[in-house]
Design an enzyme around this catalytic site. Structure first.
Site, short mmCIF file in Angstrom:
data_model
loop_
_atom_site.label_atom_id
_atom_site.label_comp_id
_atom_site.label_asym_id
_atom_site.label_seq_id
_atom_site.Cartn_x
_atom_site.Cartn_y
_atom_site.Cartn_z
N SER A 123 0.75 -1.22 -0.15
CA SER A 123 0.01 0.08 0.08
C SER A 123 0.75 1.28 -0.01
CB SER A 123 -1.02 -0.08 1.11
OG SER A 123 -0.40 -0.33 2.33
N ASP A 128 -2.40 7.86 8.44
CA ASP A 128 -3.38 7.17 9.63
C ASP A 128 -2.94 6.21 10.52
OD1 ASP A 128 -2.20 5.21 7.89
OD2 ASP A 128 -3.91 4.93 6.52
N HIS A 169 0.31 4.59 7.16
CA HIS A 169 0.73 5.31 6.04
C HIS A 169 1.28 6.57 6.05
CE1 HIS A 169 -2.36 2.18 5.05
NE2 HIS A 169 -1.34 1.69 4.26
#
Length: 376
Positions: free
Chosen positions: A52, A355, A358
């Site tokens: 991600s 968050d 990330h």
């Protein structure tokens, strides 16, 4: 990002963090060296791999992860103005890499179909991906939540290579590979986080040779396909993750006094990076003429956390910008970013973590800076 069932939240593992500063000078990409006459050419595209921290849209359409928090506001609020399939408030390292190299945005693999879709670059990264196959992790008693590993991504790459070969002649395909930057974003952190969810640093450390071995196997496939310039991201400082800091509170002796990060988790990251550097050195000897770059994200993140004001960040470098729970880390899975009860900070540019898992766009820009200097 995978929305974990409430019963699994205490043991949940991050979907990925960030990437990169390059520590070695890359060689230039060349159009052809058939007769020893190498004509320098600018890079033309990027092929990207990872999780991600690098995914620009695959997880958004992959059934297991589609509809996750990262597909909802406030993700994407800073740059795109809407969720873009990226796990950040804006651009990722790969976006700044593409912009700096002045090449097209690579197509997320799961959204393309034809050779034309992939000719200008392809992003194979998937949020939640592991370096090791789910079956191997299961043999170690470790459960992964997204059934995609680095071997799946390299298989997809081989599919793209076959498509590109079928639409061009040998010389043109060779030039395509030689003029590409292969960017292997951070991969392996999910493997370690899954192991650490049982609070077992020893189990996580035992995965290091296997994780680095998986990266080596992927690199040999890229080199065999004609890759000349490859940037491989090292491991981020796991102990500086707001998620990990919130999930594993410890005593004063557990934290690095200079950063406030969990020392034993950062030692795991350093062990990984040492093994990765050694492996890259071996490949450089085995494949002369290839530029295999170690992209260091560990040092820039630690520097930003230890001296945030020096790099333009605010005074809470270990806190998540978006989320809930308050405290020094502002992280709680029950109020994860984009879920009910979560809020976003007023100025994400002052935060390292978006968050709790990330990076913010500002951190991604900071991490990418040196890599671009060396590639350009």
């Amino acid at each position: 990002m995978v929305p974990f069932p409430a019963s699994l939240l205490p043991a949940a593992v991050p979907l990925l963090l960030i990437i990169l500063l390059v520590a070695v000078e890359p060689q230039a990409a060349y159009a052809d060296d058939t007769d020893g006459d190498r004509d320098r050419m600018r890079y033309s595209r990027v092929f990207a791999f990872g999780n991600s921290l690098t995914d620009t849209g695959n997880a958004a359409v992959f059934p297991v992860t589609a509809g996750g928090p990262f597909t909802m506001p406030p993700y994407g609020e800073t740059f795109f103005g809407h969720p873009s399939g990226r796990a950040s408030n804006g651009r990722l390292i790969v976006d700044f890499l593409v912009e700096g190299l002045k090449v097209p945005q690579p197509t997320p693999y799961l959204t393309g179909r034809t050779a034309a879709d992939f000719l200008n670059g392809t992003n194979f990264a998937v949020g939640g991906a592991t370096a090791l196959d789910p079956a191997f992790l299961a043999s170690k008693g470790i459960m992964s939540f997204v059934p995609i590993s680095l071997s799946n991504e390299t298989s997809w790459f081989e599919n793209v290579v076959r498509l590109l070969k079928s639409s061009s002649d040998y010389d043109q395909h060779r030039k395509t590979m030689a003029s590409s930057v292969f960017y292997v974003g951070e991969i392996g952190v999910n493997d370690y986080f899954f192991a650490l969810s049982n609070n077992s640093v020893n189990v996580a450390a035992s995965l290091v040779p296997h994780v680095v071995g998986a990266i080596r196997s992927a690199l040999t496939i890229m080199i065999a396909a004609g890759a000349r310039t490859v940037a491989v991201s090292g491991m981020l400082p796991i102990g500086c993750e707001p998620q990990q800091l919130a999930l594993f509170p410890g005593g004063p002796g557990d934290y690095d006094p200079a950063t406030g990060c969990i020392a034993r988790f950062n030692e795991l990251a350093e062990l990984h990076n040492l093994a990765l550097k050694r492996m890259l050195g071996e490949l450089r000897l085995a494949y002369p003429g290839r530029s295999l770059l170690y992209a260091d994200i560990y040092r820039p993140v630690v520097s930003a956390v230890a001296s945030p004001a020096s790099y333009g960040f605010g005074d809470t470098p270990l806190a998540a910008c978006c989320g809930g729970g308050g405290g020094p880390y502002n992280f709680n899975f029950s109020t994860f970013c984009a879920t009910p009860g979560s809020t976003a900070c007023a100025d994400p540019s002052k935060f390292v973590s978006w968050d709790g898992i990330h990076f913010t766009e500002a951190a991604n820009r900071f991490i990418t800076r040196d890599m671009l200097k060396r590639l350009l």
